[in-house]
Write a protein that holds these residues in place. Structure first.
Motif, short mmCIF file in Angstrom:
data_model
loop_
_atom_site.label_atom_id
_atom_site.label_comp_id
_atom_site.label_asym_id
_atom_site.label_seq_id
_atom_site.Cartn_x
_atom_site.Cartn_y
_atom_site.Cartn_z
N CYS A 128 -5.11 3.44 2.74
CA CYS A 128 -4.57 3.39 1.37
C CYS A 128 -5.60 3.89 0.36
O CYS A 128 -6.71 3.36 0.28
CB CYS A 128 -4.17 1.95 1.05
N TRP A 186 -4.72 -0.86 4.69
CA TRP A 186 -5.85 -0.80 3.75
C TRP A 186 -6.78 0.36 4.12
O TRP A 186 -7.34 1.00 3.24
CB TRP A 186 -6.64 -2.12 3.74
N CYS A 199 -6.79 1.03 -1.94
CA CYS A 199 -7.69 0.08 -1.28
C CYS A 199 -9.08 0.70 -1.09
O CYS A 199 -10.09 0.07 -1.37
CB CYS A 199 -7.13 -0.36 0.07
N CYS A 259 0.82 -1.21 0.00
CA CYS A 259 0.00 0.00 0.00
C CYS A 259 0.85 1.27 0.00
O CYS A 259 0.49 2.26 -0.61
CB CYS A 259 -0.92 0.02 1.21
N CYS A 316 -1.26 -4.95 -1.11
CA CYS A 316 -2.32 -3.96 -1.31
C CYS A 316 -3.54 -4.64 -1.92
O CYS A 316 -3.43 -5.37 -2.90
CB CYS A 316 -1.82 -2.84 -2.24
N GLY A 317 -4.69 -4.42 -1.29
CA GLY A 317 -5.91 -5.08 -1.75
C GLY A 317 -6.61 -4.33 -2.88
O GLY A 317 -7.60 -4.82 -3.43
N GLY A 318 -6.12 -3.13 -3.20
CA GLY A 318 -6.83 -2.35 -4.21
C GLY A 318 -6.00 -2.13 -5.47
O GLY A 318 -6.39 -1.37 -6.35
ZN ZN Z 1 -3.67 -0.71 -0.56
#
Ligand code: ZN
Length: 772
Positions: free
Chosen positions: A347, A344, A350, A287, A306-308
């Motif tokens: 971020c 997250w 995210c 992130c 990073c989830g996004g």
């Molecule tokens: Zn992220």
């Protein structure tokens, strides 16, 4: 080469002639009650046994390569255990043979039947794997003769099948690296216990261990760390680099080796947490963008994938595609555990993804946890696209995943219930019982360490039959934070893996600890034969001390296999000429009891217990306050048994009170002059275990009307107080005569402001109380 081979053949032939000329060779009878215990055993005690000789032939169906290999495995086991080199052939022998057959009419594909008579043994299995399990049973049923006598097997039949289709064992190579050759040995250990899944934990914050061709920096950078913290909570580092990884060819070699032993290798790529080694290699996947470093400490780190970021998802898909090329396993494990959401939450990428997906906080699931569920769901698509199933740790339940996800329930025994009720196929591996490397829960020794595993029930009674069917397996785990070498790995595995194998394979209705322990000696002897380092404290004497008559302590000495035991009570080292234990004996007064088992001249380590007598020791005790259910153990008597705690508050040597005082009355059984009371506690502020905030002492001569003789206040633990500290609290008063003494120790009311749990209730752990 040829000459020496010929010579050794001639020598062997001469030896054989010598035996034939002299006398019939003696035989030693084996035992069909092996570990894991077969489901049904019928012995024909009056019938002649099957004797294994050099003329014995193992017959397999012609043209079946797996069965040929099975036959060769069996021949090698017989050679190792009984010292006899038997023949292997695809031609059926008329007699003196062990016949391996598959029978597709058997309903359980891992089930087998074994029929033993004086002429021949037939092992018939529902598949080649099933025949292999029959071979393992025969292997373990053989007596260990080392060629001194001929091995024989009792006549009878076995009808056997596994309780669970998933029987797993995990080894973490992320925290510490283990060589391909050593992992093959581990796979042999698993095969000996009928385990059929090797869960290979390949990636961690502390090291990425598998070659990924599209992302070469994962191994160039991510497989090295510069040093490692020396102990939990320490600020010291060992200044020793740790590195290592498996090439794809090496990983395929492990897959092949395991498959020959009917073990499926499940790869785990742990994401989106536990990815510092990945971020150190490719900082753009985090992130913040880094910089990051391969972790040198253990625990849970805030920096995660990073989830996004579309790149993260692409990375996960690419890695898993290469992984699925290497590993044919039907299950692909993608971790999903211990992924903090701080990054997250802050971020922009995210949060943008959360908005795009329209995720909203709900009482059960935060939007960030739902983002993780979405991420995992996307990853699952690429797993399902290749006909595989996704496997993940139980934290994945926090994000409400698809029901198709198989869940490994590790965080507590209760999670297996939750997971099964939510409709997930569930594999049971609670940290409390089946994490063999976990010191907090598993710093137990000898029989109690084995019993803790054996007594665990994988399937909870409260589940409905339909939910019970979702418990598909049981797994043991070794995490290698503090497991740096093979000897420690084996200590942690053995003999507890023997208990695990009975949870996985045997009929729970036949569960009986004593019966299991009775069969364990032979399993340990097999470990010795194969050079495995089992934890030798299982051989030690267990000393049980309980209250006897009139303040006496009654001492019971035992070993798991009823070995001869010798002991002393004067603190001297026991030998074969010390007192031999025959039955429980009484002692009184402070002293040290030492005991040792001696098996065929082989001495165990010495076990010792020191009794510290006060006037209250072993006298009748009643408790007016209630201990916490989970920490009551054997009850009030453990508070005045004269035995000190062992530094592990879960061991049963301490009693735990939750937001409650200890309030005990002791009958000294005659009037005594007293001038001091004490309460020994144990402090682990990190686990909410605080000390006393006050003490009170009351005396009485009739046990009914008490008068207070002393009290004192004790300050609450200060900030910076260390964990795992024993604390001796005393309260002195003017000499007084009394028969009954009531001692009250006050629990810390609430956790102080400096503590992370400020305002919450505190625990009080008491080791021993007494008066002098
Ligand atoms: Zn992220």
């Amino acid at each position: 080469m040829k000459t020496s081979f010929f010579k050794s053949c001639t020598a062997a032939a001469l030896l054989f002639l010598a035996f034939s000329a002299c006398s019939q060779q003696e035989t030693t009878l084996g035992n069909l009650h092996v570990i894991p215990l077969p489901q049904e055993i019928t012995e024909q005690v009056t019938a002649n046994p099957f004797v294994i000789r050099t003329s014995t032939t193992i017959c397999y169906p012609e043209g079946n390569e797996k069965m040929k290999r099975n036959a060769e495995f069996l021949a090698s086991y017989i050679k190792e255990v009984a010292g006899t080199q038997v023949k292997v052939s695809s031609e059926t022998a008329a007699s003196n043979c062990i016949m391996l057959e598959t029978d597709t009419t058997l309903t359980n594909k891992e089930g087998y039947e074994m029929d033993i008579n004086a002429d021949r043994v037939i092992i018939k299995g529902g598949s080649e794997a099933a025949v292999f399990y029959g071979i393992q049973t025969l292997h373990k049923a053989l007596p260990i003769t080392n060629g001194q006598t001929l091995a024989s097997l009792p006549a009878g039949t076995i009808n056997d099948w596994p309780e669970f289709s998933y029987r797993g064992f995990l080894v973490d190579v992320g925290r510490h690296f283990f060589s391909v050759d050593y992992l093959k040995e581990v796979i042999d250990m698993l095969a000996l216990h009928n385990i059929n899944y090797f869960h290979w934990h390949l990636t961690e914050d502390q090291g990425w261990r598998i070659e990924i061709k599209k992302y070469p920096k994962l191994t160039e950078i991510g497989s090295h760390r510069k040093e490692t913290i020396v102990a939990p909570g320490s600020d010291q580092f060992d200044n020793t680099p740790v590195s290592g990884y498996y090439t794809q060819e090496e990983a395929k070699e492990i897959v092949r080796y395991a498959a020959e032993r009917y073990i499926t290798v499940i790869p785990e790529i742990d994401m989106p947490g536990h990815m510092l080694a990945t971020l150190a290699s490719y900082p753009e996947l985090g992130c913040t963008g880094g910089p990051y470093e391969v972790a040198t400490q253990f625990g849970v780190f805030t920096d995660v994938l990073c989830g996004g970021n579309e790149k993260s998802l692409q990375f996960a898909r690419d890695v898993l595609n290469e992984i699925m090329d290497i590993f044919p396993s039907p299950y692909i494990h993608i971790g999903g555990d211990e992924c903090p959401k701080e990054r997250w939450e802050a971020c922009p990428k995210c949060q943008a993804q959360i908005r795009k997906l329209g995720l909203k906080d709900t009482p059960e699931h935060s939007k960030e946890n739902q983002l993780q569920a979405w991420f995992m769901g996307e990853v699952e698509k690429s797993i399902v696209a290749r006909g595989r199933k996704m496997l993940a740790w139980d934290e994945i339940l926090e994000g409400n995943p698809a029901k198709s996800t198989t869940v490994m329930a590790w965080t507590s025994p209760n999670v297996r219930i939750k997971s099964a009720r939510l409709g997930h196929n569930t594999i049971v591996c609670p940290i409390t019982h089946l994490y063999f490397s976990n010191p907090g829960y598993n710093r137990l020794k000898g029989v109690s360490s084995v019993a803790r595993v054996y007594n665990f029930e994988p399937v909870a009674d409260e589940l409905t039959p339909e939910e019970k069917a979702r418990i598909i397996g049981v797994q043991g785990c070794i995490w290698t934070e503090w497991t740096k070498d093979s000897v420690k790995m084996e200590w942690q595995m053995m003999p507890r893996i023997a208990a695990l194998s009975e949870l996985q394979w045997s009929n729970p209705k036949q569960k009986n600890l004593d019966n299991f322990l009775g069969r364990l000696r032979h399993q340990l002897d097999l470990y010795v034969l194969y050079g495995y380092h089992y934890k030798q404290d299982i051989d030690n004497v267990t000393i049980d001390i309980n209250a006897g008559e009139n303040g006496q302590a009654l001492v019971t000495l035992s070993t798991f296999d009823n070995a001869p035991v010798f002991y002393t009570t004067d603190g001297s080292e026991p030998t074969a000429s010390s007192a031999a234990y025959t039955e429980p004996f009484p002692v009184q007064g402070s002293q040290t009891i030492k005991a040792k088992a001696i098996r065929n001249g082989r001495e165990s380590e010495t076990t010792e217990e020191t009794l510290n007598y006060s006037l209250a020791t072993m006298r009748p005790i009643t408790l007016a306050s209630e201990a916490d259910k989970g920490y009551t153990f054997k009850g009030a008597t453990l508070l005045n048994d004269g035995l000190k705690g062992d530094g592990n508050y879960r061991s049963g040597r301490y009693m735990g009170f939750y937001s409650n005082n200890v309030d005990a009355t002791i009958d000294l059984q005659s009037e005594q002059e007293i001038s001091e009371a004490f309460i020994d506690t144990y402090l682990v502020p990190g686990d909410y275990i605080f000390g006393l905030t006050g003490m009170e002492v009351y005396v009485s001569n009739d046990g009914k009307s008490f008068s207070k003789v002393a009290s004192r206040q004790i300050p609450v633990l200060e900030k910076g107080s260390k964990n795992n500290v024993p604390c001796h609290n005393t309260l002195a008063f003017d000499k007084t005569k009394a028969r009954y003494v009531r001692i009250v120790g006050k629990c810390t009311p609430t956790l102080p402001a400096w503590h992370s749990g400020a305002g919450k209730k505190a625990f009080l752990f008491v080791d021993e109380i007494g008066v002098n």
